[in-house]
Design an enzyme around this catalytic site. Structure first.
Site, PDB file in Angstrom:
ATOM      1  N   GLY A   1      21.301   9.831  21.012  1.00 22.30           N
ATOM      2  CA  GLY A   1      21.933  10.792  21.926  1.00 22.30           C
ATOM      3  C   GLY A   1      21.437  12.213  21.711  1.00 22.30           C
ATOM      4  O   GLY A   1      21.791  13.118  22.469  1.00 22.30           O
TER       5      GLY A   1
ATOM      6  N   ASP B   1      19.551   6.547  22.648  1.00 22.32           N
ATOM      7  CA  ASP B   1      19.612   5.957  21.308  1.00 22.32           C
ATOM      8  C   ASP B   1      20.586   6.758  20.444  1.00 22.32           C
ATOM      9  O   ASP B   1      21.781   6.521  20.454  1.00 22.32           O
ATOM     10  CB  ASP B   1      18.190   5.921  20.743  1.00 22.32           C
TER      11      ASP B   1
END
Ligand code: 5GP
Ligand code: MG
Length: 189
Positions: free
Chosen positions: A109, A107
């Protein structure tokens, strides 16, 4: 629990087919490396990757060990990342081993950016990453991953290991929830 579902995004049979494809790809990529003596350690990021990892590794017929990492990023009733933190680890000796990191969803990261350098510090031969889902947002595409199951829209999803407030992980499909579920006074587990 099923009454809380808004939409089924990815049904379980599609997940199973894609998991089999990923496993075949991972097996083909790792077989030659194993011949060189480098074994795999699979590292699921708990708790979200638990179910995906369990299905995936039973289709990878290669000698492997399992290491565990527990990371929290969406504590309690959050549907936005609160920043990732490692809560626990049980990785074994990773020196000279090929690590395959498994996560449920990429998402912001933040989780992979936190965890990947920690693993590299432990002296593995290589670190590759496999995520079941990747959200369609720029921050997710900035983090390099070798294996991606599905690209999904930028929505909050649960099921097949993914939770809201630690519930819904046991749903077999990947789904979105009705808006009313996020109102604390209305949730019925
Ligand atoms: P990132 O660190 O890339 O923002 O997000 C990774 C972690 O956040 C995932 O492992 C997962 O635990 C959680 N997460 C991100 N997006 C979602 C989502 O849509 N639903 C759920 N249930 N968890 C998510
Ligand atoms: Mg989670």
């Amino acid at each position: 629990m099923h009454g809380d579902i808004d939409r089924v995004l990815i049904p379980h049979d599609r997940i199973a087919r894609r998991v089999a494809e990923l496993a075949a790809q991972i097996t083909a990529d790792h077989a030659p490396r194993q011949a060189d003596g480098g074994e795999i350690t699979i590292v699921p990021i708990l708790t979200g990757a638990l179910i995906f990892c369990a299905d995936l590794i039973r289709r990878i017929p290669i000698a492997m060990k399992i290491g565990l990492l527990t990371v929290s990023s969406y504590p309690g009733r959050s549907i936005r990342t609160q920043g990732s933190a490692v809560l626990g680890q049980q990785l074994g000796d990773l020196r000279g081993r090929h690590v395959l990191l498994i996560d449920d969803i990429l998402d912001s990261g933040g989780t992979l950016r936190l965890v990947t350098p920690l693993l590299h510090d432990l002296g593995p031969a290589s670190v590759k990453t496999c995520v079941l889902l990747r959200k369609d947002r720029p921050s997710a595409r900035e983090v390099p991953v070798e294996y991606v199951g599905f690209e999904i829209p930028d929505e909050f999803v649960v099921g097949y290991g993914l939770d809201y407030d630690d519930y819904y992980r046991n749903l077999p499909d990947i789904v979105t929830l009705k808006q009313q579920v996020y109102r604390p006074e209305s949730r019925q587990p």
